[in-house]
Design a protein around this motif. Structure first.
Motif, PDB file in Angstrom:
ATOM      1  N   ALA A 166     -35.803 -27.452 -26.627  1.00  0.00           N
ATOM      2  CA  ALA A 166     -35.159 -26.857 -27.301  1.00  0.00           C
ATOM      3  C   ALA A 166     -35.775 -25.176 -27.366  1.00  0.00           C
ATOM      4  N   GLN A 167     -36.904 -25.283 -27.468  1.00  0.00           N
ATOM      5  CA  GLN A 167     -37.639 -23.695 -27.412  1.00  0.00           C
ATOM      6  C   GLN A 167     -37.709 -23.025 -26.165  1.00  0.00           C
ATOM      7  N   GLY A 168     -37.506 -23.731 -24.902  1.00  0.00           N
ATOM      8  CA  GLY A 168     -37.080 -23.151 -23.896  1.00  0.00           C
ATOM      9  C   GLY A 168     -35.830 -22.619 -23.708  1.00  0.00           C
ATOM     10  N   LEU A 169     -34.949 -23.177 -24.276  1.00  0.00           N
ATOM     11  CA  LEU A 169     -33.442 -22.834 -24.292  1.00  0.00           C
ATOM     12  C   LEU A 169     -33.305 -21.488 -25.386  1.00  0.00           C
ATOM     13  N   SER A 170     -34.159 -21.580 -26.271  1.00  0.00           N
ATOM     14  CA  SER A 170     -34.232 -20.443 -27.439  1.00  0.00           C
ATOM     15  C   SER A 170     -34.993 -19.305 -26.754  1.00  0.00           C
ATOM     16  N   ASP A 171     -35.784 -19.378 -26.030  1.00  0.00           N
ATOM     17  CA  ASP A 171     -36.423 -18.241 -25.303  1.00  0.00           C
ATOM     18  C   ASP A 171     -35.605 -17.823 -24.319  1.00  0.00           C
ATOM     19  N   ALA A 172     -34.730 -18.366 -23.739  1.00  0.00           N
ATOM     20  CA  ALA A 172     -33.838 -17.972 -22.618  1.00  0.00           C
ATOM     21  C   ALA A 172     -32.546 -17.280 -23.281  1.00  0.00           C
TER      22      ALA A 172
END
Length: 229
Positions: A138-144
């Motif tokens: 989820a954090q990776g998705l948020s960063d992207a």
């Protein structure tokens, strides 16, 4: 200064691709470009009423659904997912989340969405593992994507491993496992509900049902990093 320190660190402890082991370039993180290109995409997000959406159609209300990578046992991707979950490699989940976010952003999958929710892990299981790998995705998705990750749901009871269970057994195993602890945070929002691997969809279904019943004006986007076929 940061670049110099990284160069020194790379000299003594060179960064390598988690899949093939090659030395990473400065612009690469966790995986090399070649390995990223060969990850098995489902392309479900390009198909109307794709196999992922058919798992939830008529069961829970949702805007769209997809599983981004095809998961098969004994594959390189399965090995990376296993490392992410059980061998203390949360960076694998974060990077895979970034890749998925970047690729789905290009086709408008997140249009109308304004927040991200990771499938929660019961506190005791999280304490033993040290982290929830879905939080990392989820954090990776948020960063992207720039969409914030919300802390509005929780797992209120542990459940047994579901590997050998039928779909009906999985539903029974998950009954009462989740609750919305902050309904106001989801009211009227487009929420991307994220999991790591979707096999039958039982976990995502159980959580989506809870959200839909407690926050009926929310809009659900169902997204799994990997999906079995």
């Amino acid at each position: 200064m940061k670049g110099l320190l990284r160069d020194i660190a790379d000299f003594f402890l060179p960064r390598t691709c988690h899949l093939c082991g090659c030395t990473l370039r400065d612009s690469e993180t966790t995986f090399c470009v070649r390995c990223i290109e060969t990850l098995p995409r489902s392309l479900y997000h390009l198909m109307p009423m794709n196999p992922m959406e058919r798992r939830f159609a008529g069961v829970v209300p949702f805007v769209r659904a997809t599983g981004h990578f095809i998961y098969s046992r004994n594959s390189e991707l399965a090995s990376a997912v296993h490392d992410m979950k059980y061998r203390q490699f949360p960076s694998v989940g974060k990077r895979l989340g970034e890749i998925v976010g970047e690729e789905l952003m290009m086709v408008g999958f997140f249009s109308g969405a304004d927040s991200i929710l990771a499938v929660p892990m019961h506190w005791w299981k999280k304490a033993k593992r040290g982290y929830n790998q879905v939080d990392c995705i989820a954090q990776g998705l948020s960063d992207a994507t720039g969409l914030p990750v919300l802390d509005a749901i929780e797992a209120v009871k542990p459940h047994k491993t579901q590997t050998s269970m039928t779909l009906e057994q999985r539903h029974a195993n998950l009954a009462g496992s989740f609750r919305v602890k902050n309904p106001a945070a989801l009211a009227g929002r487009g929420v991307v509900l994220v999991d790591d691997v979707c096999t039958t969809g039982a976990t995502l279904r159980a959580l989506a049902e809870v959200i839909a019943s407690q926050v009926p004006d929310s809009r659900l986007y169902i997204l799994s990093l990997c999906v079995t076929v």
